[in-house]
Write a protein that holds these residues in place. Structure first.
Motif, PDB file in Angstrom:
ATOM      1  N   ILE A  96       3.187  13.493  -0.973  1.00 30.66           N
ATOM      2  CA  ILE A  96       4.217  12.483  -0.698  1.00 30.66           C
ATOM      3  C   ILE A  96       3.833  11.182  -1.386  1.00 30.66           C
ATOM      4  N   GLY A  97       4.831  10.510  -1.965  1.00 34.42           N
ATOM      5  CA  GLY A  97       4.614   9.225  -2.602  1.00 34.42           C
ATOM      6  C   GLY A  97       5.070   8.077  -1.722  1.00 34.42           C
ATOM      7  N   ASP A  98       4.734   6.868  -2.149  1.00 35.30           N
ATOM      8  CA  ASP A  98       5.017   5.672  -1.351  1.00 35.30           C
ATOM      9  C   ASP A  98       6.508   5.434  -1.122  1.00 35.30           C
ATOM     10  N   CYS A  99       7.330   5.823  -2.113  1.00 32.09           N
ATOM     11  CA  CYS A  99       8.767   5.580  -1.964  1.00 32.09           C
ATOM     12  C   CYS A  99       9.344   6.412  -0.819  1.00 32.09           C
ATOM     13  N   LEU A 100       8.944   7.690  -0.726  1.00 32.23           N
ATOM     14  CA  LEU A 100       9.445   8.521   0.371  1.00 32.23           C
ATOM     15  C   LEU A 100       8.840   8.082   1.701  1.00 32.23           C
ATOM     16  N   MET A 101       7.596   7.634   1.683  1.00 29.30           N
ATOM     17  CA  MET A 101       6.991   7.096   2.906  1.00 29.30           C
ATOM     18  C   MET A 101       7.805   5.898   3.394  1.00 29.30           C
ATOM     19  N   ARG A 102       8.196   5.044   2.481  1.00 27.70           N
ATOM     20  CA  ARG A 102       9.005   3.873   2.823  1.00 27.70           C
ATOM     21  C   ARG A 102      10.377   4.307   3.341  1.00 27.70           C
ATOM     22  N   TRP A 103      10.972   5.299   2.668  1.00 25.89           N
ATOM     23  CA  TRP A 103      12.294   5.794   3.043  1.00 25.89           C
ATOM     24  C   TRP A 103      12.277   6.362   4.469  1.00 25.89           C
ATOM     25  N   THR A 104      11.161   7.023   4.813  1.00 25.98           N
ATOM     26  CA  THR A 104      11.057   7.635   6.142  1.00 25.98           C
ATOM     27  C   THR A 104      10.421   6.691   7.161  1.00 25.98           C
ATOM     28  N   ASN A 105      10.276   5.429   6.796  1.00 21.56           N
ATOM     29  CA  ASN A 105       9.759   4.427   7.727  1.00 21.56           C
ATOM     30  C   ASN A 105       8.359   4.807   8.234  1.00 21.56           C
ATOM     31  N   ASP A 106       7.566   5.364   7.319  1.00 17.77           N
ATOM     32  CA  ASP A 106       6.183   5.782   7.601  1.00 17.77           C
ATOM     33  C   ASP A 106       6.079   7.031   8.473  1.00 17.77           C
ATOM     34  N   VAL A 107       7.175   7.758   8.660  1.00 14.82           N
ATOM     35  CA  VAL A 107       7.085   9.046   9.354  1.00 14.82           C
ATOM     36  C   VAL A 107       6.301  10.030   8.485  1.00 14.82           C
ATOM     37  N   TYR A 108       6.653  10.110   7.192  1.00 14.33           N
ATOM     38  CA  TYR A 108       5.863  10.858   6.228  1.00 14.33           C
ATOM     39  C   TYR A 108       4.810   9.909   5.654  1.00 14.33           C
ATOM     40  N   VAL A 109       3.644  10.454   5.328  1.00 14.16           N
ATOM     41  CA  VAL A 109       2.556   9.593   4.871  1.00 14.16           C
ATOM     42  C   VAL A 109       2.196   9.877   3.411  1.00 14.16           C
ATOM     43  N   SER A 110       1.980   8.809   2.682  1.00  9.51           N
ATOM     44  CA  SER A 110       1.512   8.869   1.301  1.00  9.51           C
ATOM     45  C   SER A 110      -0.004   8.699   1.325  1.00  9.51           C
ATOM     46  N   THR A 111      -0.705   9.692   0.853  1.00  5.99           N
ATOM     47  CA  THR A 111      -2.148   9.777   1.053  1.00  5.99           C
ATOM     48  C   THR A 111      -2.941   9.391  -0.194  1.00  5.99           C
ATOM     49  N   PRO A 112      -3.968   8.551  -0.053  1.00  7.64           N
ATOM     50  CA  PRO A 112      -4.838   8.240  -1.196  1.00  7.64           C
ATOM     51  C   PRO A 112      -5.527   9.499  -1.723  1.00  7.64           C
ATOM     52  N   HIS A 113      -5.651   9.552  -3.034  1.00  5.43           N
ATOM     53  CA  HIS A 113      -6.345  10.652  -3.684  1.00  5.43           C
ATOM     54  C   HIS A 113      -6.976  10.135  -4.967  1.00  5.43           C
ATOM     55  N   ARG A 114      -7.868  10.918  -5.543  1.00  2.00           N
ATOM     56  CA  ARG A 114      -8.596  10.505  -6.735  1.00  2.00           C
ATOM     57  C   ARG A 114      -9.035  11.746  -7.506  1.00  2.00           C
ATOM     58  N   VAL A 115      -9.533  11.521  -8.712  1.00  3.76           N
ATOM     59  CA  VAL A 115     -10.098  12.602  -9.512  1.00  3.76           C
ATOM     60  C   VAL A 115     -11.549  12.247  -9.807  1.00  3.76           C
ATOM     61  N   VAL A 116     -12.456  13.138  -9.408  1.00  2.00           N
ATOM     62  CA  VAL A 116     -13.888  12.936  -9.578  1.00  2.00           C
ATOM     63  C   VAL A 116     -14.451  14.103 -10.384  1.00  2.00           C
TER      64      VAL A 116
END
Length: 311
Positions: free
Chosen positions: A233-253
């Protein structure tokens, strides 16, 4: 660990009962870790293989030729982004990767061009044999998959099943080819970040490195599963769902396994989609957590903070 990220089978979404089951599984993942795998997703394995083949061929080109198609030259977040051109997490320095972006293909008389719509520019195409045809086919297949996933989201959120259809028409979607060169174990290829749009569909070449931060703050590996997409999930959908869905930090190591290739499809909405809290995501008596914003304004605010001068 893979068990922290659920694997969801999309084969049943064409039936009412199957859609309800898949929607429930997706909704649970979106409220928890914000990441999931999808299998039986409808994107042919042969097309995925072709996309990786032409990606490797492109990145093998001389740097000078790739820079002729730089995002600074092409504009509209299209074209080549050179090695260490970006910093997703500025506290860890520049990202040790290179990328190439493809957007919605436009005809010469596209109405969006005439109207001056944001990010409506022509794609830049390298001379790599088969590149354009393969990438356009891959783009279309991922867009169709993204639409099916959003239909399940609508079911989970109690919306009309077609709620997102017009909002994803002519989207600000970006197909992004990525190459991470060989690095020592532990080197950060892409700093910790969240994605900007609604969802990301990621295909990987089998070389590990993607890590996801759980709600408890623990970094867990998201290993490659043959034939599956990693979806987040990305930040735009998180915003659209009023934080019901969560946009999660991730990285490449880097895991020290040589160079790594991946292909990400970032599904952002139509530029003029009004991103405001979905009513079913706002509890009675509460106010939305975010003001409404047009999708292209939100995307611009995020991109401007990512690209660094040069390359």
């Amino acid at each position: 660990m893979r068990e922290d990220i659920p694997v969801i089978d999309l084969a049943a979404v064409e039936t009412d009962a199957g859609l309800a089951r898949v929607a429930s599984e997706l909704g649970a993942a979106c409220r928890d870790v914000g990441f999931f795998y999808v299998v039986n997703h409808g994107v042919p394995s042969s097309l995925v293989a072709d996309a990786f083949a032409v990606s490797r061929a492109f990145f093998a080109m001389p740097v000078a030729e790739k820079l002729e198609l730089s995002v600074d030259v092409v504009g509209g977040n299209r074209g080549y982004s050179g090695f260490m051109r970006e910093a997703l997490d500025p506290t860890h320095g520049r990202d040790r990767k290179e990328a190439f972006n493809v957007g919605l293909e436009l005809a010469a008389d596209d109405p969006g061009l005439r109207a001056g719509e944001p990010y409506r520019v022509f794609n830049a195409w390298p001379s790599t044999p088969g590149f354009r045809e393969t990438m356009l086919a891959y783009f279309d297949a991922c867009l169709a998959l993204g639409g099916r996933v959003h239909r399940a989201f609508a079911c989970d959120l109690g919306l009309d099943l077609d709620y997102f259809v017009d909002k994803l028409a002519r989207p600000l979607a970006t197909l992004r080819l990525l190459r991470y060169p060989p690095e020592p174990v532990g080197e950060i290829g892409a700093g910790a970040h969240t994605d900007y749009g609604n969802i990301t569909l990621l295909a990987t070449d089998g070389v590990g490195g993607l890590e996801v931060r759980t709600r408890a703050g623990q970094w867990v590996a998201a290993p490659s599963i043959p034939g599956a997409f990693v979806v987040n999930i990305g930040d735009c959908l998180m915003r659209w769902t009023n934080d019901v869905y969560v946009s999660t930090p991730h990285r490449v190591v880097s895991r020290g396994g040589g160079e790594r290739y991946s292909i990400a499809f970032f599904l952002d909405p139509n530029p003029f989609a009004n991103v405001e809290a979905i009513p079913s995501c706002v509890a009675p008596g509460e106010r939305p957590r975010y003001p409404a914003i047009l999708a292209h304004e939100y995307l611009r605010s995020r991109l401007e903070a990512t690209y660094l001068p040069g390359g």
